[in-house]
Design a protein around this motif. Structure first.
Motif, PDB file in Angstrom:
ATOM      1  N   ASP A  78      26.796  69.731  50.522  1.00  0.00           N
ATOM      2  CA  ASP A  78      26.766  68.978  51.770  1.00  0.00           C
ATOM      3  C   ASP A  78      25.809  69.636  52.762  1.00  0.00           C
ATOM      4  O   ASP A  78      25.010  68.970  53.429  1.00  0.00           O
ATOM      5  N   ARG A  79      25.868  70.946  52.867  1.00  0.00           N
ATOM      6  CA  ARG A  79      24.991  71.659  53.789  1.00  0.00           C
ATOM      7  C   ARG A  79      23.532  71.598  53.321  1.00  0.00           C
ATOM      8  O   ARG A  79      22.619  71.460  54.144  1.00  0.00           O
ATOM      9  N   HIS A 109      31.944  69.547  58.938  1.00  0.00           N
ATOM     10  CA  HIS A 109      31.448  68.815  57.769  1.00  0.00           C
ATOM     11  C   HIS A 109      31.285  67.320  58.057  1.00  0.00           C
ATOM     12  O   HIS A 109      30.530  66.641  57.378  1.00  0.00           O
ATOM     13  N   ILE A 121      31.144  71.690  46.794  1.00  0.00           N
ATOM     14  CA  ILE A 121      30.848  70.506  47.592  1.00  0.00           C
ATOM     15  C   ILE A 121      30.351  70.887  48.981  1.00  0.00           C
ATOM     16  O   ILE A 121      29.455  70.228  49.545  1.00  0.00           O
ATOM     17  N   THR A 122      30.889  71.961  49.564  1.00  0.00           N
ATOM     18  CA  THR A 122      30.422  72.390  50.881  1.00  0.00           C
ATOM     19  C   THR A 122      28.987  72.882  50.808  1.00  0.00           C
ATOM     20  O   THR A 122      28.166  72.584  51.688  1.00  0.00           O
ATOM     21  N   ARG A 178      31.220  62.269  49.705  1.00  0.00           N
ATOM     22  CA  ARG A 178      31.726  63.636  49.504  1.00  0.00           C
ATOM     23  C   ARG A 178      32.784  63.662  48.412  1.00  0.00           C
ATOM     24  O   ARG A 178      32.808  64.565  47.565  1.00  0.00           O
ATOM     25  N   PHE A 215      26.982  64.072  53.751  1.00  0.00           N
ATOM     26  CA  PHE A 215      27.757  63.088  52.991  1.00  0.00           C
ATOM     27  C   PHE A 215      28.749  62.321  53.863  1.00  0.00           C
ATOM     28  O   PHE A 215      29.382  62.885  54.753  1.00  0.00           O
ATOM     29  N   TRP A 226      27.691  66.877  58.668  1.00  0.00           N
ATOM     30  CA  TRP A 226      26.746  67.206  57.616  1.00  0.00           C
ATOM     31  C   TRP A 226      26.228  65.911  57.004  1.00  0.00           C
ATOM     32  O   TRP A 226      26.212  64.872  57.661  1.00  0.00           O
TER      33      TRP A 226
END
Length: 246
Positions: free
Chosen positions: A92-93, A52, A88-89, A62, A57, A55
């Motif tokens: 972000d992706r 992450h 959130i994941t 994030r 953010f 990614w």
């Protein structure tokens, strides 16, 4: 003022198409695990996502986005929220990929203010809108409360989000309302998306609303004569009961 239950709202958003078409009063109610697939970060994801940290953010972004999502679909005694679903994941992706870049959209001018029925009209692709809006949101919060959005109380966060939705809070470089509409839409998408995309961890949202997931077909249940059918949800990657290694 009374609002419908959060369960009814989320179920209507799942089965009724677009979330952003729902009235503002409905979102006021949103402000406020059973069997699931084994979940790990990046499981089933294309390799270019990395960790992450690679990614989209920044750590501060994030944290702010996670806090926004937690207020849009909060965790409470009624059921899991965006935190449990790891929305959130998903976001972000998405911002790190072709959606965030607006890669499949026509993104050239002229840019004019569109109507509510015309969908996304910003000159900025989603990831760029997020980046600009989050910076302005941080500046607004620090000017008003001397703290970033994530550090504010839930009541303060709700007041700011409502101000953005009602266009009482505006930003200089981008539309605060456009950002609110987009992150609300994306949060609902991440909450209900197949877990392979990073959100809906352990299919908690599908369990919550009773959605059976991405099953091949329902021919075995055609003749149920209206009786309730309770089926554990199935992801694109299946479910634990189908995994011979478990």
């Amino acid at each position: 003022m009374s609002f419908p239950t959060r369960r009814k709202i989320l179920k209507s958003l799942l089965f009724g198409g677009t979330a952003i078409a729902a009235p503002s009063a409905v979102f006021g109610a949103i402000y406020g695990r059973g069997e699931g697939m084994p979940w790990e970060p990046l499981k089933g994801q294309p390799p270019y996502y990395g960790t992450h940290e690679d990614w989209f953010f920044t750590p501060d972004e994030r944290e702010a986005v996670a806090a926004i999502c937690a207020r849009l679909i909060p965790s409470d005694g009624d059921g899991p929220g965006a935190v449990e679903a790891d929305v959130i994941t998903f976001l972000d992706r998405q911002m790190a990929g072709f959606y965030g870049r607006g890669q499949h959209w026509y993104m050239k001018g002229p840019f004019r203010e569109g109507t509510a029925t015309q969908g996304y009209q910003s000159e900025h692709p989603p990831a760029e809108l997020y980046r600009h809006a989050l910076a302005e949101l941080d500046g607004f919060c620090r000017a008003q409360q001397d703290a970033g959005f994530a550090a504010l109380s839930a009541a303060q966060q709700d007041e700011i989000l409502k101000g953005m939705d009602d266009e009482e809070i505006t930003f200089d470089g981008v539309s605060a309302k456009a950002f609110f509409d987009l992150i609300l839409k994306n949060t609902v998408e991440g909450y209900f998306a197949d877990p392979i995309y990073g959100g809906n961890r352990d299919m908690v949202a599908w369990h919550y609303v009773g959605f059976p997931g991405t099953r091949y077909d329902y021919r075995d249940y055609v003749g149920h004569n209206g009786a309730r059918i309770d089926l554990p949800p199935v992801s694109l990657m299946g479910r634990p009961g189908w995994n011979s290694s478990e």
